[in-house]
Design a protein around this motif. Structure first.
Motif, short mmCIF file in Angstrom:
data_model
loop_
_atom_site.label_atom_id
_atom_site.label_comp_id
_atom_site.label_asym_id
_atom_site.label_seq_id
_atom_site.Cartn_x
_atom_site.Cartn_y
_atom_site.Cartn_z
N MET A 344 0.61 -1.29 -0.05
CA MET A 344 -0.05 0.30 -0.06
C MET A 344 0.92 1.20 -0.01
O MET A 344 1.05 1.84 0.73
N MET A 345 1.30 1.51 -1.28
CA MET A 345 1.57 2.90 -1.20
C MET A 345 0.99 3.70 -1.34
O MET A 345 -0.23 4.35 -1.89
N ASP A 346 1.62 5.47 -0.37
CA ASP A 346 0.59 5.86 -0.07
C ASP A 346 1.52 6.86 -1.12
O ASP A 346 2.93 7.38 -0.61
N LEU A 347 1.41 8.02 -1.56
CA LEU A 347 1.52 9.23 -2.76
C LEU A 347 1.64 10.64 -2.06
O LEU A 347 0.07 10.47 -1.12
N PRO A 348 1.76 11.04 -1.98
CA PRO A 348 3.75 11.62 -2.81
C PRO A 348 4.57 10.83 -1.93
O PRO A 348 5.74 11.14 -2.56
N LYS A 349 4.41 10.29 -0.49
CA LYS A 349 5.54 10.08 0.08
C LYS A 349 6.42 8.44 -0.07
O LYS A 349 7.79 8.75 -0.35
N SER A 350 6.15 8.21 -1.27
CA SER A 350 6.38 6.74 -1.61
C SER A 350 5.85 7.10 -2.86
O SER A 350 5.32 7.40 -3.70
N LYS A 351 6.99 6.48 -3.79
CA LYS A 351 7.05 5.91 -5.25
C LYS A 351 7.43 4.48 -5.67
O LYS A 351 8.03 3.83 -4.58
N LEU A 352 6.97 3.76 -6.99
CA LEU A 352 7.07 2.97 -7.74
C LEU A 352 8.35 3.30 -8.53
O LEU A 352 7.83 3.96 -9.51
N LYS A 353 9.30 2.26 -8.86
CA LYS A 353 10.60 2.22 -10.58
C LYS A 353 9.94 1.26 -10.63
O LYS A 353 10.03 0.28 -10.42
N ILE A 354 9.49 1.09 -11.85
CA ILE A 354 9.26 -0.22 -12.90
C ILE A 354 10.57 -0.42 -14.17
O ILE A 354 10.96 0.75 -14.72
N THR A 355 11.10 -1.41 -14.09
CA THR A 355 12.54 -1.84 -15.32
C THR A 355 12.39 -2.27 -15.65
O THR A 355 11.61 -3.75 -15.41
N GLU A 356 11.77 -2.35 -17.31
CA GLU A 356 11.66 -3.22 -18.20
C GLU A 356 12.80 -3.98 -19.10
O GLU A 356 13.75 -3.18 -18.25
N PRO A 357 12.72 -5.05 -19.36
CA PRO A 357 14.13 -4.83 -20.36
C PRO A 357 14.43 -4.19 -21.36
O PRO A 357 13.58 -3.23 -21.65
N GLU A 358 16.00 -4.10 -22.01
CA GLU A 358 16.25 -3.35 -22.59
C GLU A 358 15.56 -3.55 -24.27
O GLU A 358 16.10 -4.93 -24.49
N VAL A 359 15.79 -3.44 -24.72
CA VAL A 359 15.02 -2.96 -26.23
C VAL A 359 16.22 -3.07 -27.25
O VAL A 359 16.73 -2.40 -27.05
N VAL A 360 16.80 -5.22 -27.64
CA VAL A 360 17.76 -5.10 -28.53
C VAL A 360 17.22 -4.89 -30.32
O VAL A 360 16.67 -5.39 -30.66
N SER A 361 18.08 -3.95 -30.43
CA SER A 361 17.99 -3.22 -31.67
C SER A 361 18.92 -4.74 -33.28
O SER A 361 19.91 -4.82 -32.50
N GLU A 362 18.03 -4.73 -34.41
CA GLU A 362 18.65 -6.63 -34.69
C GLU A 362 19.16 -4.95 -35.51
O GLU A 362 19.07 -4.37 -36.31
#
Length: 362
Positions: A344-362
């Motif tokens: 239970m994240m209380d805004l604005p005191k707490s923050k969520l950071k999501i890391t997605e996989p790096e996109v590898v270009s061909e």
């Protein structure tokens, strides 16, 4: 975006063997009618679904399903760790308390450990969390308004005062007060058969919504004012599933979050709720005590299942109503079958950071 693997359904089959022998010769003068034997059909197996995890159990194999849930206020500071049996809980809530810290509120039902703890005092949000689960609420004191709110839910209130004549609580000698109070959860549960089992809250599916509709992530972190809760995808063995299946692995402040016995905390699902907090209750010593505003409210829900992420919404009606998760269009948002942690994240005191996989270009 990619889809995760489907969870195979468990199929049970029954094989009935029959046999016959050659008939005995019967004298014609004393012949009698031959009796016809009709074999009873093999009954179909009956399964019961654990309401808080979606796991199915063959009828008669899990006695806990017929008994009430046990929820408890558990310490989450350095001195209170490692906690007992967090991986046995069906649901674990991470709630904000004073000073930027957090406490845990696990709910045990389908798997009941022998002991739980360390148990700490009640807080203002607890009543609205435990009310839908019924059963027994374990705590260690607290301010009168918070205790009265929890008592008004009708749950059995269990602390040192109520358990003086029972063998349900003890002080662990290897720890110091106030982080040494433990309760015998199995005994508590068995003592209250008059309490009903919990109602279902979240919805579950073999292929959860985050897998079918979401995106893969490599890590996510909830940063509270005094704590970092980090989850990374991995694999784990769960009592109800395969020997190795997708799971979220928990770290706290950069270190592995271990429970008593050395196992790292794992979950099939993590739900991060954006919740407005009421800071109107101010303690003279500790300052404002946050209360997540859940009743008759809604907000954004960040849902993580089996290595995938999906943004949805959460909502809760009255105090007795469970928290519901929905897709952006209003359809039910399903979780992976198994245990769930709710931050239970209380805004604005707490923050969520999501890391997605790096996109590898061909």
């Amino acid at each position: 975006m990619q889809n995760g693997s489907k969870i195979a359904a468990l199929v049970l089959s029954a094989l009935v063997l029959t046999g016959c022998s050659a008939p005995e010769p019967v004298p014609t003068a004393t012949a009698s009618p031959t009796a016809t034997v009709t074999e009873e059909p093999t009954p179909e197996p009956v399964f019961l679904t654990a309401p808080l995890t979606g796991v199915e159990y063959l009828e008669g194999t899990n006695p806990y399903l017929l008994l009430p849930a046990v929820s408890a206020k558990i310490d989450n500071t350095y001195n209170g760790r490692p906690q007992l049996a967090l991986n046995d809980a069906d649901v674990v809530y991470v709630t904000r308390v004073e000073g930027g810290m957090t406490r845990l509120l696990p709910v045990w039902h389908s798997r009941m450990p022998e002991s739980i703890g360390p148990v700490r005092s009640v807080r203002p949000v607890d009543a609205s969390i435990i009310d839908p689960y019924s059963g027994v609420f374990v705590y260690s004191g607290g301010q009168s308004p918070f205790k009265n709110a929890a008592r008004d839910t009708g749950l059995v209130m269990s602390d040192e005062d109520t358990e003086q004549s029972n063998d349900t609580y003890y002080r662990e000698k290897s720890r110091v007060a106030p982080w040494n109070l433990f309760f015998r959860a199995q005994l508590l549960q068995s003592m209250h058969p008059e309490q009903t089992p919990p109602q279902a809250g979240f919805e579950f599916a073999a292929i959860p919504s985050a897998v079918s509709l979401g995106t893969a992530v490599t890590e996510f972190e909830v940063k509270y004012p005094q704590l970092r809760s980090t989850w990374m995808p991995g694999t784990a063995s769960f009592p109800w599933g395969a020997s190795s299946e997708p799971a979220w692995i928990r770290w706290m402040d950069g270190s592995e979050h271990l429970q008593e016995g050395g196992d790292q905390v794992v979950a099939k699902n993590v739900v991060v709720m954006e919740v407005e907090h009421d800071l109107s209750f101010v303690d003279p010593k500790y300052g404002a005590i946050p209360k997540a505003k859940l009743i008759e409210n809604q907000g954004v829900a960040h849902v993580f299942s089996d290595g995938f992420y999906l943004r949805g919404t959460w909502s809760k009606a009255g105090s007795e109503a469970p928290i519901k998760l929905s897709l952006e269009g209003g359809e039910p948002l399903t979780l992976a079958i198994g245990n769930t942690w709710v931050e239970m994240m209380d805004l604005p005191k707490s923050k969520l950071k999501i890391t997605e996989p790096e996109v590898v270009s061909e």
